[in-house]
Design a protein around this motif. Sequence first.
Motif, PDB file in Angstrom:
ATOM      1  N   GLU A  25      45.222   6.794 -39.566  1.00 47.90           N
ATOM      2  CA  GLU A  25      45.764   7.138 -38.261  1.00 47.90           C
ATOM      3  C   GLU A  25      44.646   7.305 -37.244  1.00 47.90           C
ATOM      4  O   GLU A  25      43.540   7.684 -37.597  1.00 47.90           O
ATOM      5  N   GLN A  72      42.756  12.617 -43.648  1.00 44.32           N
ATOM      6  CA  GLN A  72      42.308  12.543 -42.255  1.00 44.32           C
ATOM      7  C   GLN A  72      40.897  13.102 -42.106  1.00 44.32           C
ATOM      8  O   GLN A  72      40.086  12.592 -41.342  1.00 44.32           O
ATOM      9  N   PRO A 128      45.669  14.089 -35.407  1.00 42.66           N
ATOM     10  CA  PRO A 128      46.185  12.745 -35.140  1.00 42.66           C
ATOM     11  C   PRO A 128      46.455  12.591 -33.643  1.00 42.66           C
ATOM     12  O   PRO A 128      47.022  13.505 -33.018  1.00 42.66           O
TER      13      PRO A 128
END
Lengths: 143, 413
Positions: A25, A72, A128
């Motif tokens: 992402e 992430q 994100p």
Amino acid sequence: MIKRILITVLLSLPLFATAQTATAEELAVIVSKNSPVTSLTDAEIQQLFSGQSRSVGGNSLQPLDLPGGDAQRNAFYQQLLGRSPDQMRSHWARLIFTGKARPPREVNSPREMKTMIESSESFIGYIPAADVSDKVKVLKLFN
Amino acid sequence: MYRDWRLAAAIAVATLSGHAIAEDSLEERLALAESRLASLEKQGNNEDRVQINGFLTFAMEKTNRTEDAAGNGLYYQGVVGNEDWNLDRLTRAGVQINSKISDDAEAVVQILGRANEDFSAEVQWAYVSYDINSSLTARAGRLMLPFYLHSQYTQVGYAYPWIDLPGEMYSVIPLDTMEGMDLTWNFNTGNVAHSINAFWGGMDVLSQGSLFEVRNQHGINIRSNLGNWTGWYSYTNSEVSIDLSDALLGLTAFNMDHHYAYFTGLGLQYDNGSLFVMGERGRLDLSTPANWFPTLDSAYITAGYRIGKFTPHLTWATIEHNSISDVDLSVAGGTGGFLFQQFGDHQKSWTAGLRYDLTPGISLKAEVATYYDFDDSDYKSNGLFSDPVTPTNLAGPDTEDPTVYRFAVESVF
């Protein structure tokens, strides 16, 4: 011939790297909307998240991290510093046992990171890009 | 009837207590939630206030058959032989506790246990640090000796690629802490981050059975980072005293009384995440009567490449001393030459290693080191090998390629 193979291999390495991260992402490096910090260079972000500095232009900034093993978080350090989770662990081992710096404070979730940054000017973190609210400022986008 | 009354009473009690239980549980749940919140908050604070980190190394080593010409066994660093795996020279564990005293002050204690000392815990470091401002930090207590590029974490094997730091460089001074104080200044010039450190202190070094009292040790070092590059420079000087009269059967000609000594080191490292190259040079020199202590020059260069979880690396290292002809052999029947040989190491080595990162926090390592060039035109040396039966035996390895094999598990937690 060997040289040619080597060059081909070397040239194709970045391809693998981008192929890996393209699926991740898009991440936004954020501070509170009220933070006096309006922009950061890549080098400044790197120094903050690798323990080399604790402030920018006289404004103290405390980095936050997602939990260890978080995809992430791994993608963020791969993009920011080109380092794998193993290498970041070695990096922090060097600084922790030197007494020089502490790793960023860990939060439990991107939601907690966002809440903390929204409510305090002293934090910097990454979430994100899709989750960015009007209570935070985006300083850098990684995709 | 009587029974009915009993039943009704039982139902009433049950209903009442049911209410009571419901109320209790709500209150309880609230209280529980509150206490959880409080403990979470406390945890948050504690996490900020006290940090505990640890490291652990298990390492085993063995040599091939290493002997001098007369067949006497020679052991790497005096303990690693060819018959049994040595499990305790490098096996160690440590715990570090960082505790904030206030926003600006912190106490740090690191406790280290080495297998070859039966894990009897010793305080490796213990100091109090104080942030004078955001770029200036002062520390006092027991500190790491800031001599080398990797000085600050020599015990934390997880932090570097090798199992054993290049001995030619890192075992010249057989100690890694001192008592003293220091001042560190962190600042940036453009994109270059610098850290300048100045220190003062003292230490006692036991080497080759003799006690070197190092006093008024002061020095400065600078570490600079620019992206993938790190530069390091250190300079230290001190006053050294030693009484050799017992070891030399009453001879006092070689004693040192606050004699000048210095160590200087230079290092450079490049690491782009995949490829890394690093090298260091160092020199130790003591001014001694009749020049009995050799000037020791050390250097190494390492290159490695990370391929996923594997990191193969290769190191070349060297240690050399100045010529024995610099020793004044007219003093006390040339005993200075004997002392010189005890401290004068001469060797080169190649080390090939492989690190495998099992998971963040644990790595497995293997390495093979082969040693050569123990000879000097003037005399033989054992390099970093020695004969534990006769420590004064300096005949030098006669084996084709003295080799040490090492395996290790390294962890930080």
